[in-house]
Design a protein around this motif. Structure first.
Motif, short mmCIF file in Angstrom:
data_model
loop_
_atom_site.label_atom_id
_atom_site.label_comp_id
_atom_site.label_asym_id
_atom_site.label_seq_id
_atom_site.Cartn_x
_atom_site.Cartn_y
_atom_site.Cartn_z
N ALA B 44 0.83 -1.20 0.00
CA ALA B 44 0.00 0.00 0.00
C ALA B 44 0.87 1.25 0.00
N LEU B 45 1.90 1.24 0.85
CA LEU B 45 2.75 2.43 0.94
C LEU B 45 3.42 2.72 -0.39
N THR B 46 3.99 1.67 -1.00
CA THR B 46 4.75 1.92 -2.22
C THR B 46 3.84 2.17 -3.42
N VAL B 47 2.70 1.50 -3.47
CA VAL B 47 1.83 1.67 -4.64
C VAL B 47 0.98 2.92 -4.53
N LEU B 48 0.27 3.04 -3.41
CA LEU B 48 -0.65 4.17 -3.28
C LEU B 48 0.09 5.50 -3.20
N ALA B 49 1.22 5.51 -2.47
CA ALA B 49 1.90 6.78 -2.26
C ALA B 49 2.49 7.33 -3.54
N THR B 50 2.78 6.43 -4.48
CA THR B 50 3.41 6.91 -5.70
C THR B 50 2.46 6.84 -6.89
N ARG B 51 1.17 6.58 -6.60
CA ARG B 51 0.23 6.45 -7.70
C ARG B 51 0.10 7.78 -8.44
N ARG B 52 -0.08 8.83 -7.66
CA ARG B 52 -0.12 10.15 -8.27
C ARG B 52 1.19 10.86 -7.94
N SER B 62 6.79 11.08 0.02
CA SER B 62 8.10 11.39 0.58
C SER B 62 8.64 10.23 1.39
N ALA B 63 7.77 9.63 2.19
CA ALA B 63 8.19 8.49 3.02
C ALA B 63 8.62 7.33 2.13
N ALA B 64 7.80 7.04 1.11
CA ALA B 64 8.13 5.93 0.22
C ALA B 64 9.44 6.19 -0.50
N GLU B 65 9.65 7.45 -0.93
CA GLU B 65 10.88 7.77 -1.64
C GLU B 65 12.09 7.69 -0.73
N MET B 66 11.90 8.05 0.54
CA MET B 66 13.02 7.98 1.48
C MET B 66 13.49 6.54 1.66
N ILE B 67 12.52 5.63 1.82
CA ILE B 67 12.89 4.22 1.98
C ILE B 67 13.58 3.73 0.71
N TYR B 68 13.02 4.10 -0.42
CA TYR B 68 13.58 3.68 -1.69
C TYR B 68 15.04 4.15 -1.84
#
Lengths: 126, 243
Positions: B44-52, B62-68
């Motif tokens: 959910a974090l990786t898909v939803l957060a970067t959907r738009r 931002s959180a998802a990108e930080m982990i990435y």
């Protein structure tokens, strides 16, 4: 109103803010400090268990071999000492890797600094 | 008034949906449930957060990108050349362990990584992958990993078994480190919580210690995920570049 005529209290306030900012920057640990701390904690947590598990697993393996081949107690004795050696080797490698990110060596890195710190045997292993 | 303490009760596995197939107990347990939740949350974090995906990221993006970026940086520095193809694997491993550890910090939830079989399965996957990659990339030459160069032949009799042992111990150290840290931490929390419940007006002291321990446990939860991922990187590095 030109800059030179700025009211005195306001100008002093600006100075004080600058000073406070400088102080805060000085007091804050730098990014390098923080990452060094993280790596320190990381490797500390890592190394602790390395020796114990090596000895435990090796001795267990020795016990199992004895059980299987009926060579008690030789397998256990031999493998215990091998386990101690393997554990020490793992710890030694992890420790010489400190400074590079929590581990053995950074990919492809053979800096003069790390090289000087290693003894001949370790050099040969690369 | 005595309150019974069961600090290890929190680790007991309960069958939520019993499934028995051919004598095998494949029940869906509370541990399996927490693992499912961890997987769903990561996805959910990786898909939803970067959907738009926006140029100026919102909080979640931002959180998802930080982990990435954190994982990408770890892969680059520790595996280096040829490491990027293992990025998905490391990322999955890191986020799964991280979320499993952090989910365990929620009161009344379940810490899957405190089960040795879970961590050992993860470590075994890593071990098999690393060994397979090493053999595929280098073939028979991979065995040179166990033979230190420039050592007198006689000493090899001693050194090769030591090297072999230190190699085959890896899945054990990898799994026991994570498992032991989580088990010990959560047991300690339960013990101090039990103290607080049983000593009446002196409850302040164990409770205060517990507050500090919770902070420590959060640190351990994140750090152990990091250590697991970074060791996987280092093992892969060794298998790919072979000194």
């Amino acid at each position: 109103m030109s800059e030179g005529e700025a009211p005195d209290p306001l100008a002093r306030l600006g100075e004080r803010i600058d000073k406070a900012r400088a102080e805060r920057v000085r007091r804050q640990p730098t990014a390098a400090d923080r990452s060094a701390l993280q790596q320190g904690i990381g490797s500390g947590l890592r190394i602790g268990i390395e020796l114990v598990v090596a000895i435990g697993v090796a001795t267990g393996l020795g016990w199992a071999t004895d059980h299987w081949l009926g060579t008690r107690p030789w397998g256990m004795i031999v493998l215990f000492f091998l386990g101690v050696a393997a554990g020490m080797l793992n710890v030694y490698r992890a420790v010489t890797g400190i400074g590079t990110p929590v581990g053995y060596r950074r990919a492809g890195e053979e800096g003069a600094g790390t090289r000087a710190a290693k003894d001949e045997w370790d050099d040969d292993e690369n | 008034m005595a309150i019974e303490l069961h600090p290890l009760e929190q680790f007991s596995i309960e069958r939520l949906i019993p499934i028995h197939i051919g004598g095998l107990d494949l029940s869906y347990t509370n541990a399996a449930l927490m693992m499912t939740i961890a997987v769903v949350l990561v996805t959910a974090l990786t898909v939803l957060a970067t959907r738009r995906a926006a140029l100026i990221p919102g909080r979640w993006q931002s959180a998802a990108e930080m982990i990435y970026e954190f994982v990408a940086d770890m892969v680059d520095t520790n595996i280096g050349h040829g490491g990027r193809e293992f990025f998905p694997f490391i990322f999955t491993l890191f986020t799964f362990i991280l979320f499993a550890n952090l989910l365990g910090m929620i009161p009344y939830s379940y810490t899957t990584t405190s089960q040795i079989i879970v961590t050992f399965a993860l470590a075994a996957v890593v071990f098999i992958l690393v060994t397979t990659i090493g053999i595929i990339r280098h073939g028979f030459h991979f065995l040179s990993l166990f033979v230190p160069h420039g050592v007198p032949k006689v000493l090899l009799l001693l050194l090769v078994p030591i090297e072999l042992l230190s190699y085959f111990i890896r899945p054990f150290t990898l799994s026991i480190r994570l498992f032991a840290n989580m088990l010990a931490g959560h047991t300690m929390l339960a013990i101090f919580g039990g103290f607080a419940a049983s000593v009446g007006i002196f409850a302040f002291f164990p409770a205060a210690i517990n507050v500090l321990l919770v902070g420590l446990e959060f640190l351990v939860a994140v750090l152990q995920a990091y250590v697991f991922a970074i060791l996987t990187c280092l093992y892969l590095n060794e298998a790919i570049h072979l000194h």
